[in-house]
Design a protein around this motif. Sequence first.
Motif, short mmCIF file in Angstrom:
data_model
loop_
_atom_site.label_atom_id
_atom_site.label_comp_id
_atom_site.label_asym_id
_atom_site.label_seq_id
_atom_site.Cartn_x
_atom_site.Cartn_y
_atom_site.Cartn_z
N CYS A 3 -48.53 -7.13 18.21
CA CYS A 3 -47.30 -6.77 18.90
C CYS A 3 -46.36 -7.96 18.89
N ARG A 4 -45.08 -7.67 19.07
CA ARG A 4 -44.10 -8.73 19.30
C ARG A 4 -44.07 -8.95 20.80
N THR A 5 -44.15 -10.20 21.20
CA THR A 5 -44.22 -10.54 22.63
C THR A 5 -43.18 -11.57 22.98
N THR A 6 -42.50 -11.33 24.09
CA THR A 6 -41.55 -12.29 24.64
C THR A 6 -41.86 -12.44 26.13
N ILE A 7 -41.91 -13.67 26.60
CA ILE A 7 -42.18 -13.95 28.01
C ILE A 7 -41.15 -14.97 28.49
N ALA A 8 -40.53 -14.67 29.62
CA ALA A 8 -39.64 -15.63 30.27
C ALA A 8 -40.34 -16.12 31.54
N LEU A 9 -40.29 -17.43 31.75
CA LEU A 9 -40.94 -18.03 32.91
C LEU A 9 -39.96 -18.90 33.68
N ARG A 10 -40.17 -18.97 34.97
CA ARG A 10 -39.36 -19.84 35.84
C ARG A 10 -40.34 -20.65 36.69
N LYS A 11 -39.98 -21.90 36.91
CA LYS A 11 -40.80 -22.73 37.79
C LYS A 11 -40.34 -22.46 39.22
N ILE A 12 -41.24 -21.93 40.01
CA ILE A 12 -40.96 -21.57 41.40
C ILE A 12 -41.93 -22.36 42.28
N GLN A 13 -41.39 -23.18 43.16
CA GLN A 13 -42.21 -24.03 44.03
C GLN A 13 -43.28 -24.77 43.22
N SER A 14 -42.84 -25.42 42.16
CA SER A 14 -43.66 -26.26 41.28
C SER A 14 -44.70 -25.51 40.46
N GLN A 15 -44.63 -24.17 40.42
CA GLN A 15 -45.58 -23.37 39.64
C GLN A 15 -44.82 -22.48 38.67
N TRP A 16 -45.28 -22.41 37.43
CA TRP A 16 -44.68 -21.51 36.47
C TRP A 16 -45.07 -20.08 36.80
N LYS A 17 -44.11 -19.18 36.77
CA LYS A 17 -44.33 -17.76 37.05
C LYS A 17 -43.63 -16.93 35.99
N ALA B 217 -38.36 -21.33 30.98
CA ALA B 217 -38.97 -21.33 29.65
C ALA B 217 -38.93 -19.92 29.06
N PHE B 218 -38.89 -19.89 27.75
CA PHE B 218 -38.81 -18.66 26.98
C PHE B 218 -39.84 -18.78 25.86
N VAL B 219 -40.73 -17.81 25.76
CA VAL B 219 -41.81 -17.84 24.78
C VAL B 219 -41.70 -16.58 23.92
N HIS B 220 -41.86 -16.73 22.62
CA HIS B 220 -41.99 -15.54 21.78
C HIS B 220 -43.03 -15.79 20.70
N CYS B 221 -43.71 -14.70 20.32
CA CYS B 221 -44.79 -14.79 19.35
C CYS B 221 -45.22 -13.38 18.96
N TYR B 222 -46.21 -13.32 18.10
CA TYR B 222 -46.93 -12.09 17.83
C TYR B 222 -48.25 -12.23 18.57
N SER B 223 -48.73 -11.15 19.17
CA SER B 223 -49.96 -11.26 19.94
C SER B 223 -50.75 -9.96 19.90
N LYS B 224 -52.02 -10.10 20.23
CA LYS B 224 -52.88 -8.94 20.42
C LYS B 224 -54.10 -9.38 21.21
N ILE B 225 -54.74 -8.42 21.83
CA ILE B 225 -56.00 -8.66 22.54
C ILE B 225 -57.08 -7.97 21.73
N ASP B 226 -58.08 -8.76 21.32
CA ASP B 226 -59.12 -8.21 20.45
C ASP B 226 -60.43 -8.93 20.74
N ASN B 227 -61.42 -8.68 19.92
CA ASN B 227 -62.75 -9.24 20.11
C ASN B 227 -62.76 -10.76 20.09
#
Length: 150
Positions: free
Chosen positions: A112-126, A90-100
Motif C-alpha cells: 500500500c501507499r502510506t502517508t503519516i503526519a505526526l506532531r510533537k505534543i507534550q514532548s511525545q510524537w503523535k 513530521a511527514f512520512v511516506h512510503c510503501y508498506s504492508k503487514i505480512d509474515n
Amino acid sequence: MQSKIKIFGDQQAGEEIQQFLARWDEVICQLNIQNIAELCAADVCFFDVSCEMQSLMAYQKMWERYQNYFREGLKVYRRDLVIHADSTLAFVHCYSKIDNLNGIATPSITWCRTTIALRKIQSQWKIVHQHISVPVDVVTHRSKPLTFSC
C-alpha cells in the motif's frame, strides 16, 4: 525487506520518528488498541481505501474490526521510507504492508501507499493523520497491485 531511509530536515527529529515507527509497528502487529491510542492525537484523522474517520474513538473502533484478521508472527514492512521533519512536525511516506515475520510473502497481501503526519505534543510524537491507499486503474476501477523487484 526494508529499504533505505531518507531524512530531510531535522536529522534528530527524523531519528525520533524512526524510533516512533518501530514502536508503532510493534503495537500494530500486536493489535494492542490501548497502545495504538496512546500513539495518536485525540483528533487523529484517517483516510483508507475503504473509509475515512476523525477522532481517536473512531480510529480505535476501526482497529478493533481487524482483530479477527491479525495473528501471531506479523511484521510491518516498508520500502522507500521518506521522512520530512522539524522539531515539532513530521511527514512520512512510503510503501508498506503487514505480512509474515519470517519474510515469506502472502500472495494476497499487497503493498500500500502510506502517508503519516505526526506532531510533537507534550514532548511525545503523535499521529495526527494517516492515509493508506492502493493504486486503482482509472479505466477499470480495479486495484493495481504494487510489485517490487528484489
